[in-house]
Design a protein around this motif. Structure first.
Motif, mmCIF file in Angstrom:
data_model
loop_
_atom_site.group_PDB
_atom_site.id
_atom_site.type_symbol
_atom_site.label_atom_id
_atom_site.label_comp_id
_atom_site.label_asym_id
_atom_site.label_seq_id
_atom_site.Cartn_x
_atom_site.Cartn_y
_atom_site.Cartn_z
ATOM 1 N N ALA A 1 0.767 -1.086 0.063
ATOM 2 C CA ALA A 1 0.059 -0.119 0.098
ATOM 3 C C ALA A 1 0.845 1.191 0.071
ATOM 4 O O ALA A 1 0.590 2.397 -0.298
ATOM 5 C CB ALA A 1 -0.986 0.076 1.127
ATOM 6 N N ALA A 2 2.107 1.138 0.341
ATOM 7 C CA ALA A 2 2.993 2.342 0.537
ATOM 8 C C ALA A 2 3.807 2.404 -0.822
ATOM 9 O O ALA A 2 4.834 2.956 -0.697
ATOM 10 C CB ALA A 2 3.945 2.275 1.913
ATOM 11 N N THR B 1 -2.773 0.166 -4.187
ATOM 12 C CA THR B 1 -2.865 0.333 -2.757
ATOM 13 C C THR B 1 -3.238 -1.033 -1.979
ATOM 14 O O THR B 1 -3.421 -1.248 -0.742
ATOM 15 C CB THR B 1 -3.588 1.440 -2.097
ATOM 16 N N ARG C 1 -5.889 6.496 6.032
ATOM 17 C CA ARG C 1 -4.695 5.574 6.528
ATOM 18 C C ARG C 1 -3.245 6.107 5.934
ATOM 19 O O ARG C 1 -2.240 6.016 6.674
ATOM 20 C CB ARG C 1 -4.805 4.168 5.790
ATOM 21 N N TYR D 1 -2.640 8.349 8.711
ATOM 22 C CA TYR D 1 -2.221 7.766 9.867
ATOM 23 C C TYR D 1 -0.666 7.278 10.000
ATOM 24 O O TYR D 1 -0.051 7.425 11.008
ATOM 25 C CB TYR D 1 -3.079 6.690 10.164
ATOM 26 N N ALA D 2 -0.379 6.627 8.844
ATOM 27 C CA ALA D 2 0.974 6.091 8.583
ATOM 28 C C ALA D 2 2.247 6.828 8.587
ATOM 29 O O ALA D 2 2.894 7.045 9.120
ATOM 30 C CB ALA D 2 1.003 5.181 7.193
ATOM 31 N N ARG E 1 2.409 8.304 12.127
ATOM 32 C CA ARG E 1 3.224 7.292 12.865
ATOM 33 C C ARG E 1 4.617 7.203 12.412
ATOM 34 O O ARG E 1 5.479 6.905 13.427
ATOM 35 C CB ARG E 1 2.743 5.846 12.729
ATOM 36 N N ALA F 1 -2.279 10.304 14.268
ATOM 37 C CA ALA F 1 -2.466 8.775 14.354
ATOM 38 C C ALA F 1 -3.067 8.388 15.620
ATOM 39 O O ALA F 1 -3.382 7.226 15.664
ATOM 40 C CB ALA F 1 -0.876 8.424 14.815
ATOM 41 N N ALA G 1 -10.610 1.750 16.373
ATOM 42 C CA ALA G 1 -9.407 1.763 15.768
ATOM 43 C C ALA G 1 -9.338 2.532 14.543
ATOM 44 O O ALA G 1 -8.879 2.012 13.375
ATOM 45 C CB ALA G 1 -9.031 0.342 15.209
ATOM 46 N N VAL G 2 -10.054 3.683 14.647
ATOM 47 C CA VAL G 2 -10.233 4.495 13.319
ATOM 48 C C VAL G 2 -9.426 5.654 13.649
ATOM 49 O O VAL G 2 -9.588 6.603 14.808
ATOM 50 C CB VAL G 2 -11.590 4.909 13.027
ATOM 51 N N PRO G 3 -8.633 6.205 12.861
ATOM 52 C CA PRO G 3 -7.593 7.401 13.154
ATOM 53 C C PRO G 3 -8.560 8.874 12.907
ATOM 54 O O PRO G 3 -8.888 9.206 12.059
ATOM 55 C CB PRO G 3 -6.295 7.495 11.978
ATOM 56 N N MET H 1 -10.478 -1.850 21.881
ATOM 57 C CA MET H 1 -10.449 -1.417 20.617
ATOM 58 C C MET H 1 -10.626 -2.498 19.652
ATOM 59 O O MET H 1 -11.197 -2.542 18.471
ATOM 60 C CB MET H 1 -9.180 -0.757 20.609
ATOM 61 N N VAL I 1 5.902 0.913 11.652
ATOM 62 C CA VAL I 1 5.454 1.830 10.491
ATOM 63 C C VAL I 1 6.841 2.308 9.810
ATOM 64 O O VAL I 1 6.590 2.289 8.473
ATOM 65 C CB VAL I 1 4.434 3.057 10.908
ATOM 66 N N TYR J 1 8.167 -0.524 7.968
ATOM 67 C CA TYR J 1 7.112 -0.817 6.663
ATOM 68 C C TYR J 1 7.180 0.312 5.668
ATOM 69 O O TYR J 1 7.289 -0.415 4.428
ATOM 70 C CB TYR J 1 5.685 -0.889 7.204
#
Lengths: 475, 119
Positions: free
Chosen positions: A79-80, A217, A303, A306-307, A310, A319, A325-327, B27, B88, B91
């Protein structure tokens, strides 16, 4: 090493994305409500049935884009991926800066869809213009609430929605093409509005396919990179077929003078083809496109935020996660920014500017993708699951061609096709300058602060291993 | 290069931290997954079973059909499970490879983020 690899290969995901779903994802990301406006932009430069020819040439060019992103996805199936291949090719700072600008297009598309759906609903319900603001807030509010609750469109539902939109648009377009009383009034001439108009028509046609490459992605959700490659080549075919029918239906039944100042071309053709039923039909399809845009757009962009937070390249609060578990700050910021952009578009009536900006950024990304192929063929010797044939000449052509497309759209003025405008370029330059300044000044500071905080508050938790003589021998 | 004993030691600590973190359990209350891990620098593989956010087992070898597959070096696994590195960052550099849905990949990282917010 080989054992590890073979062990890894035997781990087949319990649930994985198949070719149908990947193709639907790719087509769904590309075929947003803003594409109906994209068609109007093409018609501004290539009137009548000529526009269908521009869509065809755009489709041929997209085959090259599909090849480029297939090779890049094969090299970095994650995805990145965009960060990785841009980082390896042009450096990590440039990669981050470009990715920020690229993500701005996601906000543009979300804003455009919110605006377009609000305009369509307001039109059908015969409400006063200011109520469109309310609809924008309601639509984005619902999207925000669903995202914060962690509600996602299931893969199968996304597939059904995409194929329904494509089929529904095609059927109505066929009705419009064969409707009595319509006519293709313009002669077939791709350069009838000036020497550069043909290039501009093709550049806007390319925009109809834009974002189909975002399917990369989902590279971590497929069993083999071939699934993504297949989607990258099949989805443009679907978009080509549907867009061609829509262009022909629209130009057959609705005079361009009517489309010129309209944000609801799809409703106009619906009404002309089937009366109120057609109008409701196209409104339903427009709302359905939003499901894909809001679901995919919010997910991809939040996302990414978020990434990046992070990683330490955006402020840490982005983040923060809620209990689903949603930013939540990332999602809320996206919704608020989209609402503001949509309101500005509504107030200024500059919806075709969004199309020009989106088209230019996508052309720029395709030029960069071509450049990455050229540079990574030298730097990355790894085996690729997909190799672009005649990569060097084709990628060189890609760099030149997409740069021309960038210029063609970044200085376009679809409301007045015989004139140029610097407005799209200025918007892109501001976005690019903001992200570059941020990457060069704020990111290093954030990273220094994160490093200082980590060294002040944390000690290494992993116990230090005592090295034995046998360890030394084995190493 | 870390061996299975070192990874197992890190996993014990990781499991304890995950299962005793109230916020994380809340969570991940709907999150039940099978995770496969493979070391890229050795033949060590292991499986983690998560049931409603609780890590119920970690065992050597691959068992069952996975929802997520994570591949990286044994050293990275150790540092990751001890909370000494930010997954991360690895990653985004392509040093940790993951197969699975974007949602699951994010939830996996969220575990590290919630139990070690400063990593």
């Amino acid at each position: 090493m080989s054992d590890a690899n073979s062990a890894n290969q035997t781990s087949v995901l319990r649930r994985s994305v198949n070719s149908w779903t990947a193709t639907a994802t790719s087509a769904g990301l590309a075929f947003a409500a803003i594409d109906y406006l994209g068609v109007v932009s093409i018609l501004a430069y290539a009137p009548g049935a000529t526009a269908a020819f521009a869509v065809f040439i755009g489709g041929l060019i997209v085959v090259l884009v599909a090849g480029i992103f297939s090779e890049l996805n094969g090299l970095y199936p994650t995805a990145a991926g965009i960060r990785l291949y841009l980082g390896r090719a042009v450096g990590s700072r440039t990669a981050l800066s470009v990715t920020f600008t690229y993500m701005a297009t996601v906000i543009l598309v979300i804003s455009a869809d919110a605006f377009l759906i609000a305009a369509a609903i307001r039109h059908v319900l015969h409400e006063p213009a200011p109520l469109a603001y309310l609809w924008i807030v309601v639509l984005l509010g619902v999207a925000l609430g669903a995202n914060l609750k962690g509600v996602r469109l299931a893969g199968w539902l996304q597939t059904v929605v995409t194929y329904t939109v494509l089929l529904g648009t095609s059927v109505l377009s066929v009705v419009a093409i064969f409707h009595v009383g319509g006519a293709f009034k313009h002669p077939f001439n791709l350069f009838g509005k000036g020497a550069f108009s043909g290039v501009q028509a093709v550049a806007f046609a390319l925009f109809l396919y834009a974002a189909f490459e975002w399917v990369t992605t989902t590279a971590e959700e497929v069993r083999t990179p071939r699934v993504i490659t297949r989607a990258l080549f099949i989805a443009p075919l679907l978009i080509w077929a549907v867009s061609t029918l829509f262009v022909l239906g629209l130009s057959h039944l609705v005079p361009y003078a009517t489309l010129h100042h309209s944000a609801i071309p799809q409703l106009l053709v619906g009404k002309a083809a089937l009366g109120t039923v057609g109008e409701i039909w196209m409104l339903t399809l427009t709302v359905l496109t939003a499901l894909n845009t809001f679901n995919g757009g919010f997910l991809v962009a939040s996302r990414f935020i978020y990434a990046t937070a992070r990683e330490g390249s955006l402020p840490r609060p982005f983040a923060r996660l809620n209990l689903q578990a949603v930013p939540w700050l990332a999602v809320t910021s996206l919704a608020v920014t989209s609402a503001v952009v949509a309101a500005i578009v509504l107030a200024t009536g500059q919806w075709l500017l969004l199309v020009s900006v989106g088209a230019a950024i996508e052309a720029g990304i395709y030029a960069l993708g071509s450049l990455c192929i050229l540079l990574l063929r030298k730097r990355e010797q790894r085996e690729r699951p997909f190799r672009l044939i005649a990569a060097r000449p084709l990628a060189t052509i890609g760099v030149v061609l997409f740069s021309v497309m960038f210029v063609a759209t970044a200085f376009a003025n679809p409301k007045n096709a015989s004139h140029f405008s610097i407005a799209p370029f200025v918007v892109i330059a501001v976005l690019g300058a903001l992200s570059t300044t941020y990457v060069l000044t704020t990111v290093p500071r954030l990273q220094r602060e994160a490093a200082a905080r980590a060294s002040a508050t944390r000690t290494k938790r992993r116990p230090t291993r005592v090295t034995t003589a046998s360890d030394v021998e084995s190493s | 290069m870390a061996d299975w004993d070192e990874i197992a030691e890190a996993l014990v600590d990781y499991t304890k931290n995950c299962n005793t973190n109230e916020r994380l359990r809340k969570m991940q209350r709907d999150w039940s997954r099978v995770l496969h891990f493979a070391c890229s620098d050795s033949d060590v593989t292991f499986t983690m079973n998560v049931d409603h956010g609780e890590i119920i087992s970690t065992a050597m070898g691959h068992a069952g059909a996975p929802d997520i597959v994570v591949t990286t070096t044994s050293e990275t696994f150790c540092d990751m499970f001890w909370g000494d590195l930010n997954p991360v960052q690895k990653y985004l550099r392509g040093e940790i490879k993951v197969k699975g849905s974007q949602e699951d990949v994010m939830r996996l990282d969220a575990i590290s983020f919630v139990i070690w917010p400063d990593a």
